[in-house]
Design an enzyme around this catalytic site. Structure first.
Site, PDB file in Angstrom:
ATOM      1  N   HIS A   1       2.423 -10.202  -9.070  1.00 14.99           N
ATOM      2  CA  HIS A   1       3.995  -9.957  -9.567  1.00 14.99           C
ATOM      3  C   HIS A   1       4.855  -9.413  -8.770  1.00 14.99           C
ATOM      4  O   HIS A   1       5.103  -9.024  -7.414  1.00 14.99           O
ATOM      5  CB  HIS A   1       4.387 -10.488 -10.520  1.00 14.99           C
ATOM      6  CG  HIS A   1       5.995 -11.407 -11.400  1.00 14.99           C
ATOM      7  ND1 HIS A   1       6.431  -9.905 -11.585  1.00 14.99           N
ATOM      8  CD2 HIS A   1       6.619 -12.003 -10.922  1.00 14.99           C
ATOM      9  CE1 HIS A   1       7.884 -10.090 -11.129  1.00 14.99           C
ATOM     10  NE2 HIS A   1       7.787 -11.601 -10.806  1.00 14.99           N
ATOM     11  N   SER A   2       3.880  -7.778  -9.723  1.00 13.19           N
ATOM     12  CA  SER A   2       4.981  -6.918  -8.297  1.00 13.19           C
ATOM     13  C   SER A   2       4.240  -5.770  -8.648  1.00 13.19           C
ATOM     14  O   SER A   2       3.120  -5.829  -9.529  1.00 13.19           O
ATOM     15  CB  SER A   2       6.796  -7.296  -9.362  1.00 13.19           C
ATOM     16  OG  SER A   2       6.566  -6.295 -10.425  1.00 13.19           O
TER      17      SER A   2
ATOM     18  N   GLU B   1       0.803  -1.477  -0.074  1.00 14.04           N
ATOM     19  CA  GLU B   1      -0.041  -0.217  -0.643  1.00 14.04           C
ATOM     20  C   GLU B   1       0.999   0.792  -0.131  1.00 14.04           C
ATOM     21  O   GLU B   1       0.799   2.005  -1.038  1.00 14.04           O
ATOM     22  CB  GLU B   1      -0.652   0.171   1.565  1.00 14.04           C
ATOM     23  CG  GLU B   1      -2.054  -0.993   1.135  1.00 14.04           C
ATOM     24  CD  GLU B   1      -2.981  -0.654   0.443  1.00 14.04           C
ATOM     25  OE1 GLU B   1      -2.680  -0.168  -0.268  1.00 14.04           O
ATOM     26  OE2 GLU B   1      -2.841  -1.809  -0.860  1.00 14.04           O
TER      27      GLU B   1
ATOM     28  N   SER C   1      19.242  -8.394 -10.067  1.00 12.83           N
ATOM     29  CA  SER C   1      17.452  -8.038 -10.684  1.00 12.83           C
ATOM     30  C   SER C   1      17.778  -8.893 -11.606  1.00 12.83           C
ATOM     31  O   SER C   1      16.505  -9.271 -12.207  1.00 12.83           O
ATOM     32  CB  SER C   1      17.172  -6.080 -11.365  1.00 12.83           C
ATOM     33  OG  SER C   1      16.743  -5.734 -10.287  1.00 12.83           O
TER      34      SER C   1
END
Length: 437
Positions: A328-329, A99, A185
């Site tokens: 997922h992201s 959030e 990443s």
């Protein structure tokens, strides 16, 4: 407790139509370097669908009842409660940081919804000095190793308390003291790196295992092939842990690969393999513990595939205990490729947290009053760390240039001086008041 981790011989196709030839001497047998083979007298291609599917190992049913008493790990109450509290605290942190990103407070976030059992179940089965290479969704491993909430928050906010000094994207954690290699990443790059670390541990007789986590999407990268092959041929003490949640971001497994999942690839590389129920924390624990024991004792790699552990959909707002919601992201919208019915099933009918809660209730180790108190306490702990992280300034911009070279080269020094001149001239256009002086 005995976990059977099988080799390739289990999945041999039925060759009932072909006659295997008998040989009078060793000289008549096939000479096929690098493989085990027999002559047959009938032309026959091996079809993928005649090879039996690898079974899914589990210990508990969906109601948290032990299915086979001989597989019960008999963990003490304190350890099971730590598993549960680590999973639920991770879930609470996920909801608040998710959030937070949606409100524009942090730039990016990846939740761990539905995969809490794979994290803490495997982490509990390792030694604290075992080296961890994660992909970017293994925060629960750090959580189980008592990584402070303040450092989780500092990393996601990139403030002055961040061990990485604000240089990494959010959720790219790392901790030398807890033997957790910093996340990078690029997908699957950690796999060959982990193999190299395991080979070094073997040469040093370190009595240590390396565990490498990745998803089924990463298993399609060339680095996965290189890592599997090197681990097998160099006989490295490593556990490959594949979290197969059915979707490589938006790509379902039907479009990602053919064949029986990821565990089926292990025998082809000469790797001992097993498939476990990722919603069963005890199954994950047992498989990881046995794989660790044998990897160290025998110097060989193991492949564990956990499936399924599909994260709940963000648009599914029906009441459900204290479980979270996520994509997922935060760069992804899973509603574009996953049905609400599928999401509701995994969220409401089978979830690692609810399954372990059922077990705790059946043992008399947990009750509704403790659940309510823990929810309140865990949320308070996360919010305190969250508010503290927001108040702290960002690292000094000069730290962009440090920690790369022991002595800063001329070109990098020139860039640092250029930035200083730029900020001196145009500093009013930047929020420098939010940065450490």
């Amino acid at each position: 407790m005995a976990v059977a981790i099988a080799a390739g011989r289990v999945w041999r196709p039925n060759r009932g139509l072909s006659q295997q030839q008998q040989f009078s001497s060793l000289d008549d047998k096939p000479q096929f370097p690098g493989a085990s083979a027999e002559f047959i007298d009938k032309l026959e291609f091996i079809q993928p669908n005649v090879i039996s599917g690898i079974p899914i190992y589990r210990v508990m049913d969906r109601q948290g009842q032990i299915i086979n008493p001989s597989e019960d790990p008999h963990l003490p109450k304190e350890k099971v409660l730590k598993l549960y509290k680590s999973m639920t605290l991770l879930n609470t942190m996920d909801r608040i940081l998710y959030e937070s990103q949606r409100q524009g407070r942090i730039s990016f976030y990846m939740t761990n919804y539905g995969e809490e059992g794979t994290h803490v179940g495997s982490a509990a089965a390792l030694d604290n000095t075992d080296l961890v290479f994660g992909q970017y969704r293994e925060a629960g491993v750090l959580m189980y190793r008592d990584y402070p909430l303040e450092l989780f928050m500092a990393q996601c906010y990139g403030n002055i308390s961040d061990l990485g000094k604000g240089r990494q994207m959010p959720v790219h954690y790392g901790c030398k003291e807890r033997h957790f290699v910093t996340i990078s990443s690029p997908l699957a790059t950690q796999i060959p790196q982990a193999v190299g670390a395991a080979y070094a541990a073997k040469r040093a007789n370190a009595n240590r295992v390396v565990i490498c986590y990745f998803g089924e999407g990463a298993a399609s990268e060339g680095d996965a092939h290189a890592g599997f092959n090197f681990a097998a041929t160099l006989e490295c003490p490593i556990i490959f842990f594949c979290r197969n949640n059915g979707y490589a971001i938006s790509t379902p497994t039907s479009e990602q690969y053919r064949g029986d999942g990821i565990a089926a690839r292990g025998p082809g590389y000469g790797i001992m393999s097993i498939r476990v129920d990722g919603n069963d924390v005890f199954a994950v624990y047992n498989a990881t513990k046995e794989a660790r024991r044998r990897a160290v004792a025998e110097n060989q790699p193991f492949l564990i595939e956990s499936t399924p552990n599909l994260p709940p959909d963000p648009h599914s707002r029906e009441p459900h205990t204290d479980l979270g919601i996520g994509h997922h992201s935060t760069s992804d919208d899973s509603s574009a490729y996953r049905s609400v019915d599928e999401v509701n099933y995994w969220d409401k009918q089978d979830h690692p947290i609810s399954r372990l809660r059922h077990y705790l209730l059946s043992q008399g180790w947990w009750d509704e009053e403790q659940e309510k108190a823990w929810r309140k306490q865990s949320r308070k702990k996360v919010m305190e760390a969250f508010e503290q992280a927001e108040r702290k300034p960002k690292p000094n911009p000069n730290l962009l240039f440090s920690d790369v070279y022991q002595e800063m080269p001329a070109q990098l020094r020139k860039q640092q001086e250029s930035l200083a001149r730029h900020l001196q001239t145009y500093g009013e256009h930047y929020p420098l008041e939010h940065f450490d002086k």
